[in-house]
Design a protein around this motif. Structure first.
Motif, PDB file in Angstrom:
ATOM      1  N   HIS A   1     -22.356  -9.293  31.213  1.00 46.84           N
ATOM      2  CA  HIS A   1     -22.384  -8.264  32.369  1.00 46.84           C
ATOM      3  C   HIS A   1     -21.328  -7.314  31.728  1.00 46.84           C
ATOM      4  O   HIS A   1     -21.922  -6.098  31.836  1.00 46.84           O
ATOM      5  CB  HIS A   1     -21.625  -8.592  33.850  1.00 46.84           C
ATOM      6  N   PHE A   2     -20.329  -7.657  31.316  1.00 45.17           N
ATOM      7  CA  PHE A   2     -19.429  -6.551  30.667  1.00 45.17           C
ATOM      8  C   PHE A   2     -20.085  -5.838  29.404  1.00 45.17           C
ATOM      9  O   PHE A   2     -19.785  -4.620  29.260  1.00 45.17           O
ATOM     10  CB  PHE A   2     -18.072  -6.995  30.423  1.00 45.17           C
ATOM     11  N   ARG A   3     -20.721  -6.907  28.772  1.00 39.54           N
ATOM     12  CA  ARG A   3     -21.408  -6.088  27.458  1.00 39.54           C
ATOM     13  C   ARG A   3     -22.456  -5.182  27.758  1.00 39.54           C
ATOM     14  O   ARG A   3     -22.532  -4.310  27.069  1.00 39.54           O
ATOM     15  CB  ARG A   3     -21.692  -7.331  26.606  1.00 39.54           C
ATOM     16  N   ASP A   4     -23.262  -5.628  28.674  1.00 37.05           N
ATOM     17  CA  ASP A   4     -24.579  -5.186  28.918  1.00 37.05           C
ATOM     18  C   ASP A   4     -24.703  -4.342  30.346  1.00 37.05           C
ATOM     19  O   ASP A   4     -25.743  -4.057  30.641  1.00 37.05           O
ATOM     20  CB  ASP A   4     -25.799  -5.941  28.523  1.00 37.05           C
ATOM     21  N   ARG A   5     -23.663  -4.369  31.066  1.00 33.58           N
ATOM     22  CA  ARG A   5     -23.640  -3.847  32.369  1.00 33.58           C
ATOM     23  C   ARG A   5     -24.607  -4.581  33.271  1.00 33.58           C
ATOM     24  O   ARG A   5     -24.537  -5.649  33.379  1.00 33.58           O
ATOM     25  CB  ARG A   5     -23.722  -2.216  32.223  1.00 33.58           C
ATOM     26  N   ASP A   6     -25.453  -3.864  33.758  1.00 30.07           N
ATOM     27  CA  ASP A   6     -26.199  -4.139  35.291  1.00 30.07           C
ATOM     28  C   ASP A   6     -27.519  -5.042  34.629  1.00 30.07           C
ATOM     29  O   ASP A   6     -28.000  -5.651  35.407  1.00 30.07           O
ATOM     30  CB  ASP A   6     -26.740  -2.887  35.645  1.00 30.07           C
ATOM     31  N   LYS A   7     -27.479  -5.242  33.245  1.00 30.15           N
ATOM     32  CA  LYS A   7     -28.601  -6.060  32.910  1.00 30.15           C
ATOM     33  C   LYS A   7     -28.502  -7.424  33.440  1.00 30.15           C
ATOM     34  O   LYS A   7     -29.529  -8.134  33.459  1.00 30.15           O
ATOM     35  CB  LYS A   7     -28.883  -5.917  31.273  1.00 30.15           C
TER      36      LYS A   7
END
Length: 101
Positions: A43-49
């Motif tokens: 989540h932190f790497r790709d946010r909402d994905k």
């Protein structure tokens, strides 16, 4: 989507605890927590994905925790710990909170 009623949730958790037992559910909790850590990193790497992955793993952790809490009858101890932790958090927040002007 169908919502899970509390009674059914409790019954399923109790049945799982009685079927799999203390050791297996504790090991399962370790696995679910590890999967939640991975999902949070995604989540932190790709946010909402990866928000759906994160919420799915949160649900797994909560379900497994519920089984352990009920199976070991930890309600009173957990309540005491939560009150203690919330009081500590509230104290910290009161120390740092600045009202908006």
């Amino acid at each position: 989507m169908e919502t899970y009623d509390e009674e059914k949730f409790t019954n399923v958790c109790k049945k799982a605890w009685e079927t799999f037992g203390n050791y297996n559910q504790m090991r399962q909790l370790q696995e679910e927590c590890a999967e939640l850590i991975v999902a949070i990193n995604h989540h932190f790497r790709d946010r909402d994905k990866h928000l759906e992955e994160t919420t799915e793993e949160m649900a797994d952790v909560l379900i497994t925790l519920t089984q352990i809490i009920g199976g070991l009858d930890l309600y009173e101890q957990l309540d005491q710990q939560m009150n203690k932790k919330l009081q500590r958090l509230e104290s910290k927040l009161n120390d740092i909170w600045q009202p908006t002007k």
